[in-house]
Design a protein around this motif. Structure first.
Motif, mmCIF file in Angstrom:
data_model
loop_
_atom_site.group_PDB
_atom_site.id
_atom_site.type_symbol
_atom_site.label_atom_id
_atom_site.label_comp_id
_atom_site.label_asym_id
_atom_site.label_seq_id
_atom_site.Cartn_x
_atom_site.Cartn_y
_atom_site.Cartn_z
ATOM 1 N N GLY A 25 1.141 3.979 -3.839
ATOM 2 C CA GLY A 25 2.107 2.899 -3.113
ATOM 3 C C GLY A 25 1.568 1.699 -2.571
ATOM 4 O O GLY A 25 0.407 1.502 -2.381
ATOM 5 N N ARG A 26 2.437 0.951 -1.927
ATOM 6 C CA ARG A 26 1.859 -0.394 -0.940
ATOM 7 C C ARG A 26 1.194 0.044 0.046
ATOM 8 O O ARG A 26 1.381 0.914 0.973
ATOM 9 N N GLY A 27 0.062 -0.556 0.011
ATOM 10 C CA GLY A 27 -0.932 -0.115 1.193
ATOM 11 C C GLY A 27 -1.691 1.147 0.891
ATOM 12 O O GLY A 27 -2.524 1.363 1.617
ATOM 13 N N GLY A 28 -1.687 1.767 -0.200
ATOM 14 C CA GLY A 28 -2.274 3.028 -0.580
ATOM 15 C C GLY A 28 -3.495 2.815 -1.358
ATOM 16 O O GLY A 28 -3.888 1.593 -1.404
ATOM 17 N N SER A 29 -4.067 3.929 -1.796
ATOM 18 C CA SER A 29 -5.289 3.808 -2.589
ATOM 19 C C SER A 29 -5.171 4.926 -3.557
ATOM 20 O O SER A 29 -4.415 5.743 -3.675
ATOM 21 N N ALA A 30 -6.139 4.761 -4.715
ATOM 22 C CA ALA A 30 -5.959 5.439 -5.865
ATOM 23 C C ALA A 30 -6.533 7.111 -5.121
ATOM 24 O O ALA A 30 -6.052 8.124 -5.636
ATOM 25 N N GLU A 31 -7.560 6.992 -4.151
ATOM 26 C CA GLU A 31 -7.867 8.243 -3.523
ATOM 27 C C GLU A 31 -6.886 8.642 -3.074
ATOM 28 O O GLU A 31 -6.871 9.904 -3.010
ATOM 29 N N ASP A 32 -6.012 8.056 -2.259
ATOM 30 C CA ASP A 32 -4.800 8.861 -1.277
ATOM 31 C C ASP A 32 -3.929 9.238 -2.392
ATOM 32 O O ASP A 32 -3.728 10.796 -2.157
ATOM 33 N N ILE A 33 -3.625 8.780 -3.511
ATOM 34 C CA ILE A 33 -2.518 9.205 -4.481
ATOM 35 C C ILE A 33 -3.240 10.716 -5.286
ATOM 36 O O ILE A 33 -2.246 11.685 -5.584
ATOM 37 N N LEU A 34 -4.396 10.468 -5.402
ATOM 38 C CA LEU A 34 -5.122 11.473 -6.137
ATOM 39 C C LEU A 34 -5.119 12.843 -5.114
ATOM 40 O O LEU A 34 -5.180 13.911 -5.683
ATOM 41 N N SER A 35 -5.187 12.757 -3.917
ATOM 42 C CA SER A 35 -5.186 13.788 -3.075
ATOM 43 C C SER A 35 -3.889 14.602 -3.182
ATOM 44 O O SER A 35 -3.781 15.974 -2.796
ATOM 45 N N LEU A 36 -2.833 13.953 -3.615
ATOM 46 C CA LEU A 36 -1.667 14.696 -3.768
ATOM 47 C C LEU A 36 -1.763 15.817 -4.900
ATOM 48 O O LEU A 36 -0.884 16.758 -4.764
ATOM 49 N N ALA A 37 -2.699 15.615 -5.757
ATOM 50 C CA ALA A 37 -2.696 16.467 -6.898
ATOM 51 C C ALA A 37 -3.010 17.985 -6.455
ATOM 52 O O ALA A 37 -2.748 18.912 -7.058
#
Length: 206
Positions: A25-37
């Protein structure tokens, strides 16, 4: 314009037949969203997450006229298209390609798959809808052929009105997606445990 940078996790793409592409999302990062997995049933998946330049895919609200968000919007969609093409070029069937995102990333995910409808493994949109000051139905064509799609959102949400979520659901269903939409009263702009459970049950259950 965005520079293609993809962060990977999970299985090596040469060691699996399933891939999940996650859009932050806005202001996020690839690493952030990968942690969702870590919360999804994707231990056997290769995980890929493109990184937006300056952590933002497009500059203003997704409810703005598309021209206001150009050239960044088209560049972002092109990045996702290139990542999907890279995955398919590795021998992964499109029906084993999954996509997901949160907030701005969810909007971008939905916009991409609806502009490029086909039989995907599944799509998860945590708080998102199709992009534009209105629905531009002329941008959307094709057949999802039963692709399962889950959309979860809060009512109200400070960025994504429920009316746009419902309009998006209608477009997806008209293109033969199997859509499950769940509206959570006063959830806030976040990802809930119930949304995770719904995604695992409906999308990552194979």
């Amino acid at each position: 314009m965005h520079t293609k940078k993809v962060v990977t996790a999970g299985k090596n793409i040469d060691e699996t037949d399933k891939v999940l592409i996650l859009i932050h999302g806005r202001g996020g990062s690839a690493e952030d969203i990968l942690s969702l997995a870590a919360h999804l049933n994707t231990k056997d998946y290769a995980l890929l997450a493109p990184q937006a330049t300056n952590n933002t895919w497009y500059p203003t609200s997704f409810l703005a006229a598309p021209s206001v968000n150009e050239p960044w919007l088209s560049s972002a969609l092109q990045i996702i298209d290139e990542v999907v093409a890279d995955v398919v070029s590795k021998g992964i069937l499109k029906e084993n390609v999954f996509l997901g995102g949160f907030s701005q990333g969810a909007c971008l995910t939905l916009e991409y798959v609806t502009r490029n409808a086909g039989r995907y493994g599944g799509v998860v949109a945590f708080t998102g809808g199709l992009i534009g000051d209105k629905i531009y139905s002329e941008n959307y064509s094709g057949d999802f052929d039963g692709t399962p799609i889950f959309i979860g959102t809060s009512d109200p949400d400070p960025h994504v009105p429920v009316t746009r979520v419902n309009e998006t659901t209608g477009i997806l269903e008209s293109m033969r997606a199997k859509v499950t939409t769940k509206i959570y009263p006063n959830m806030g702009h976040t990802i809930s445990r119930d949304e995770i459970e719904k995604a695992n049950t409906l999308i990552f259950n194979r």
